[in-house]
Scaffold this active site. Sequence first.
Site, mmCIF file in Angstrom:
data_model
loop_
_atom_site.group_PDB
_atom_site.id
_atom_site.type_symbol
_atom_site.label_atom_id
_atom_site.label_comp_id
_atom_site.label_asym_id
_atom_site.label_seq_id
_atom_site.Cartn_x
_atom_site.Cartn_y
_atom_site.Cartn_z
ATOM 1 N N LYS A 169 61.652 44.170 18.702
ATOM 2 C CA LYS A 169 62.371 42.889 18.754
ATOM 3 C C LYS A 169 63.267 42.845 19.995
ATOM 4 O O LYS A 169 63.428 41.797 20.616
ATOM 5 C CB LYS A 169 63.182 42.675 17.479
ATOM 6 C CG LYS A 169 62.324 42.469 16.232
ATOM 7 C CD LYS A 169 61.894 41.025 16.034
ATOM 8 C CE LYS A 169 60.915 40.883 14.876
ATOM 9 N NZ LYS A 169 60.608 39.527 14.481
ATOM 10 N N ASN A 227 52.134 37.797 8.009
ATOM 11 C CA ASN A 227 51.626 38.790 8.963
ATOM 12 C C ASN A 227 51.367 40.094 8.229
ATOM 13 O O ASN A 227 51.945 40.302 7.160
ATOM 14 C CB ASN A 227 52.675 39.031 10.048
ATOM 15 C CG ASN A 227 52.882 37.806 10.907
ATOM 16 O OD1 ASN A 227 51.938 37.078 11.202
ATOM 17 N ND2 ASN A 227 54.123 37.577 11.303
ATOM 18 N N GLU A 265 67.108 42.863 10.810
ATOM 19 C CA GLU A 265 65.658 42.685 10.827
ATOM 20 C C GLU A 265 64.998 43.423 9.670
ATOM 21 O O GLU A 265 65.285 44.606 9.438
ATOM 22 C CB GLU A 265 65.115 43.231 12.163
ATOM 23 C CG GLU A 265 63.648 42.999 12.404
ATOM 24 C CD GLU A 265 63.287 41.529 12.590
ATOM 25 O OE1 GLU A 265 64.024 40.804 13.276
ATOM 26 O OE2 GLU A 265 62.259 41.103 12.027
ATOM 27 N N ASP A 266 64.126 42.717 8.962
ATOM 28 C CA ASP A 266 63.237 43.346 7.976
ATOM 29 C C ASP A 266 63.951 44.183 6.914
ATOM 30 O O ASP A 266 63.482 45.271 6.539
ATOM 31 C CB ASP A 266 62.149 44.169 8.701
ATOM 32 C CG ASP A 266 61.122 43.260 9.366
ATOM 33 O OD1 ASP A 266 61.096 42.061 9.041
ATOM 34 O OD2 ASP A 266 60.345 43.735 10.212
ATOM 35 N N ASP A 326 64.487 37.260 9.726
ATOM 36 C CA ASP A 326 63.479 36.862 8.731
ATOM 37 C C ASP A 326 63.919 35.614 7.993
ATOM 38 O O ASP A 326 63.099 34.772 7.633
ATOM 39 C CB ASP A 326 63.237 38.019 7.754
ATOM 40 C CG ASP A 326 62.835 39.248 8.522
ATOM 41 O OD1 ASP A 326 61.676 39.316 8.947
ATOM 42 O OD2 ASP A 326 63.703 40.104 8.776
ATOM 43 N N TYR A 385 53.724 43.622 19.865
ATOM 44 C CA TYR A 385 54.414 43.006 18.720
ATOM 45 C C TYR A 385 53.379 42.901 17.602
ATOM 46 O O TYR A 385 52.368 43.599 17.607
ATOM 47 C CB TYR A 385 54.974 41.651 19.204
ATOM 48 C CG TYR A 385 55.805 40.885 18.221
ATOM 49 C CD1 TYR A 385 56.786 41.509 17.444
ATOM 50 C CD2 TYR A 385 55.635 39.509 18.071
ATOM 51 C CE1 TYR A 385 57.552 40.779 16.551
ATOM 52 C CE2 TYR A 385 56.409 38.777 17.187
ATOM 53 C CZ TYR A 385 57.358 39.420 16.421
ATOM 54 O OH TYR A 385 58.110 38.704 15.534
HETATM 55 N N1 LIG Z 1 55.664 34.087 11.110
HETATM 56 C C1 LIG Z 1 56.874 34.566 11.094
HETATM 57 O O1 LIG Z 1 57.700 34.356 11.994
HETATM 58 C C2 LIG Z 1 57.282 35.413 9.956
HETATM 59 C C3 LIG Z 1 56.375 35.827 9.019
HETATM 60 N N2 LIG Z 1 56.787 36.578 7.973
HETATM 61 C C4 LIG Z 1 55.771 37.035 7.059
HETATM 62 O O2 LIG Z 1 55.996 36.477 5.786
HETATM 63 C C5 LIG Z 1 55.584 37.398 4.805
HETATM 64 C C6 LIG Z 1 56.689 37.576 3.800
HETATM 65 O O3 LIG Z 1 57.770 38.238 4.421
HETATM 66 P P1 LIG Z 1 59.162 38.382 3.685
HETATM 67 O O4 LIG Z 1 59.613 37.075 3.182
HETATM 68 O O5 LIG Z 1 60.030 39.147 4.615
HETATM 69 O O6 LIG Z 1 58.738 39.296 2.452
HETATM 70 P P2 LIG Z 1 59.338 39.261 0.979
HETATM 71 O O7 LIG Z 1 58.797 40.426 0.274
HETATM 72 O O8 LIG Z 1 60.800 39.062 1.030
HETATM 73 O O9 LIG Z 1 58.674 37.935 0.348
HETATM 74 C C7 LIG Z 1 57.356 37.829 -0.090
HETATM 75 C C8 LIG Z 1 57.384 36.957 -1.328
HETATM 76 O O10 LIG Z 1 56.054 36.625 -1.686
HETATM 77 C C9 LIG Z 1 55.937 36.794 -3.073
HETATM 78 N N3 LIG Z 1 54.554 37.041 -3.452
HETATM 79 C C10 LIG Z 1 53.860 38.205 -3.355
HETATM 80 N N4 LIG Z 1 52.629 38.043 -3.876
HETATM 81 C C11 LIG Z 1 52.549 36.765 -4.308
HETATM 82 C C12 LIG Z 1 51.550 36.018 -4.948
HETATM 83 N N5 LIG Z 1 50.404 36.581 -5.258
HETATM 84 N N6 LIG Z 1 51.811 34.731 -5.247
HETATM 85 C C13 LIG Z 1 53.007 34.172 -4.938
HETATM 86 N N7 LIG Z 1 54.005 34.842 -4.346
HETATM 87 C C14 LIG Z 1 53.775 36.120 -4.033
HETATM 88 C C15 LIG Z 1 56.837 37.974 -3.394
HETATM 89 O O11 LIG Z 1 57.175 38.016 -4.774
HETATM 90 C C16 LIG Z 1 58.034 37.667 -2.516
HETATM 91 O O12 LIG Z 1 58.971 36.829 -3.148
HETATM 92 C C17 LIG Z 1 55.204 38.676 5.539
HETATM 93 O O13 LIG Z 1 53.819 38.724 5.675
HETATM 94 C C18 LIG Z 1 55.842 38.525 6.869
HETATM 95 O O14 LIG Z 1 55.106 39.178 7.887
HETATM 96 C C19 LIG Z 1 58.102 36.915 7.784
HETATM 97 C C20 LIG Z 1 59.035 36.558 8.692
HETATM 98 C C21 LIG Z 1 58.679 35.820 9.876
HETATM 99 C C1 LIG Z 2 57.388 37.925 12.518
HETATM 100 C C2 LIG Z 2 58.153 38.661 11.547
HETATM 101 O O1 LIG Z 2 59.340 38.829 11.693
HETATM 102 C C3 LIG Z 2 57.461 39.156 10.372
HETATM 103 O O2 LIG Z 2 56.259 39.001 10.261
HETATM 104 O O3 LIG Z 2 58.166 39.720 9.508
#
Ligand SMILES: NC(=O)C1=CN([C@@H]2O[C@H](COP(=O)(O)OP(=O)(O)OC[C@H]3O[C@@H](n4cnc5c(N)ncnc54)[C@H](O)[C@@H]3O)[C@@H](O)[C@H]2O)C=CC1
Ligand SMILES: CC(=O)C(=O)O
Length: 604
Positions: free
Chosen positions: A191, A432, A262-263, A286, A119
């Site tokens: 997943k 991540n 997903e994603d 997400d 993963y």
């Molecule tokens: N730990 C977990 O279970 C999960 C972690 N994530 C992580 O969260 C992160 C975001 O994922 P998503 O929301 O799907 O992506 P996304 O692209 O939908 O959201 C990212 C957001 O961050 C903003 N952003 C980018 N650079 C920025 C900056 N310099 N300052 C402020 N905001 C900024 C973008 O404009 C966007 O709105 C990824 O790294 C993903 O791996 C996502 C889902 C689950």
């Molecule tokens: C964990 C997950 O779904 C992500 O990093 O987008």
Amino acid sequence: MSSKSHLKDAKNPRFGHLLLSTSGPEECALTGSALLRSSYHNKGSAFPSNERKDFKLYGLLPPNVQTLEDQVKRAYQQYSSRTDALAKNTFMTSMKEQNEVLYYKLIQDHLKEMFSIIYTPTEGEAIQNFSRLFRKPEGCFLNIYDQDRVEDNLAQWGEPEDIDYIVVTDGEEILGIGDQGVGGILISVAKLVLTTLCAGIHPPRTLPVVLDCGTDNEHLLNDELYLGVRKPRVRGKEYDDFVDKFVQSVQKLYPRAYLHFEDFGLSNARRILDNYRPNIACFNDDIQGTGCITLAAIMSGLHVSNLKLSEMKLVVFGSGTAGIGIADQVRDAIAAESGKSKDDAAKQIWCVDKPGLLLKSLGEDLTIGQGPFARDDKDWQGKDHNELLSVIKEVKPHVLIGTSTKPKSFTKEVVEEMSKHVERPIILPLSNPTRLHEADPKDINEWSKGKALIATGSPFPPVEYNGKHYEVAECNNSTAFPGIGLGTVLSRSKLLSDKMLVAAVKAIAAQSPALKDPSKGLVPDVIDVREISVHVAKAVIKQSVEEGLATEEGIPENDEDLEEWIREQMWEPRYRPLVHVDQEKASKHGRGELGTGGVAKQAK
Ligand SMILES: NC(=O)C1=CN([C@@H]2O[C@H](COP(=O)(O)OP(=O)(O)OC[C@H]3O[C@@H](n4cnc5c(N)ncnc54)[C@H](O)[C@@H]3O)[C@@H](O)[C@H]2O)C=CC1
Ligand SMILES: CC(=O)C(=O)O
């Protein structure tokens, strides 16, 4: 293509109603080398002598019969001889293609060690290298330029009752590494592996799908080995029609299947979820999975800090799919706990993105999800709202969440500022893969002088302050979505309601180690996830029944029986005796893989 068994419903003597069969013999029409090539039925050196005889395997295997445990020992040695993480990941992919029971047993016995290999973060690397590492396809590839074939392509996976759980991606926003086009199929596969490992969803009853809509990733477009549609992403009506065609076909072909999105990219994820949620049992990991696990981490952090949700102030840094999914979940929980309206509850949450704090004056630049959290400009007149640090200074939040993909954005100043105002700041850098985390837990711990309660999106080792160790919980949706899916599948719930998600959050939070010892993880460890999934599924099923959404008739009423009923239906990696059936009988089951292969209906 590996073959899959047809798992028939069976009567459970204790409860007297239908269960997914997890024990008893399995029927198989394959023999000889075709059987050895069927990853679901293959036992390799563990085929007992009676099956070697019945299935014409003599001469195809060395003579010694091994146990599954012997095989795990050998496979672990082979795995360990691979020196880097990606090589270990590709080894595991081959193992899955050869022998699924051994694959799952190997991981189950080394879960903590292997989780990050199968993963995030290593699966992210495998996805980036999909077209280079490709050896054998897995899952269903649907192509936006071939919309007329969507239904036929999906129909190859079985009869209406054969599929329980589908993960679908369009590959646009994968695991923090952006647009990966057709390589996204591997996130659907990964997943689903987790639903089996963590919640016992039956592997042959799952289906990974990628909706290939092209890619805006220049690197892939210019890569001569790229395997997907080598055109820019299609958007707008054509895209929406494609998604709709897929969803309608799923409903027609597999009406019992639960659909996990997903994603998907920021501009589509929420729209798609909002569109289908009122009518079918579906879920966006997400948005909702991340929202659930993060709310559970916040609830256990608030318990340690002796604070109520209705008193908490939260700053979300990175207000995209995951950030707003979390904000929604937290807002709804505040409203439910305090009786406040959702609008009032949203006032406890400050969302920051690239332009700084989200203000109403951003108007059309705000996404539909961000809109309800945008603040009045007049409240911020004369105040600096462009930088995270200045927002922290002004708001004095108890909780800070990072879903920005901007590494090192939780600076020393940010963490020190938070620690000035709050006894136990709750800081969750969730981006991540590991290199994108908003801060290293070791630094957060030092800067906050051991006061911060920390959880992260990928695994990190424990941290230390003044000789005391603190566990860093992995706050990843992988602790939430398998149990939510299991509960929805087993109850055959018509929908996945908000209240079912709240029930799941409470079930996770109730199992958080930090409730008993604040130096322990804010959410349960992955090693315990199967047990957590039973509790999550139980809570989800009970809520589904309460709301009249469950269509499964045999759900036990009493808690103890319900738990047992859930456990009995969870698939475990162990070899089941095989019974040979002839091709004619096999074809009655409607799944070609029971036959000798080469049939149109042959599944993965
Ligand atoms: N730990 C977990 O279970 C999960 C972690 N994530 C992580 O969260 C992160 C975001 O994922 P998503 O929301 O799907 O992506 P996304 O692209 O939908 O959201 C990212 C957001 O961050 C903003 N952003 C980018 N650079 C920025 C900056 N310099 N300052 C402020 N905001 C900024 C973008 O404009 C966007 O709105 C990824 O790294 C993903 O791996 C996502 C889902 C689950
Ligand atoms: C964990 C997950 O779904 C992500 O990093 O987008």
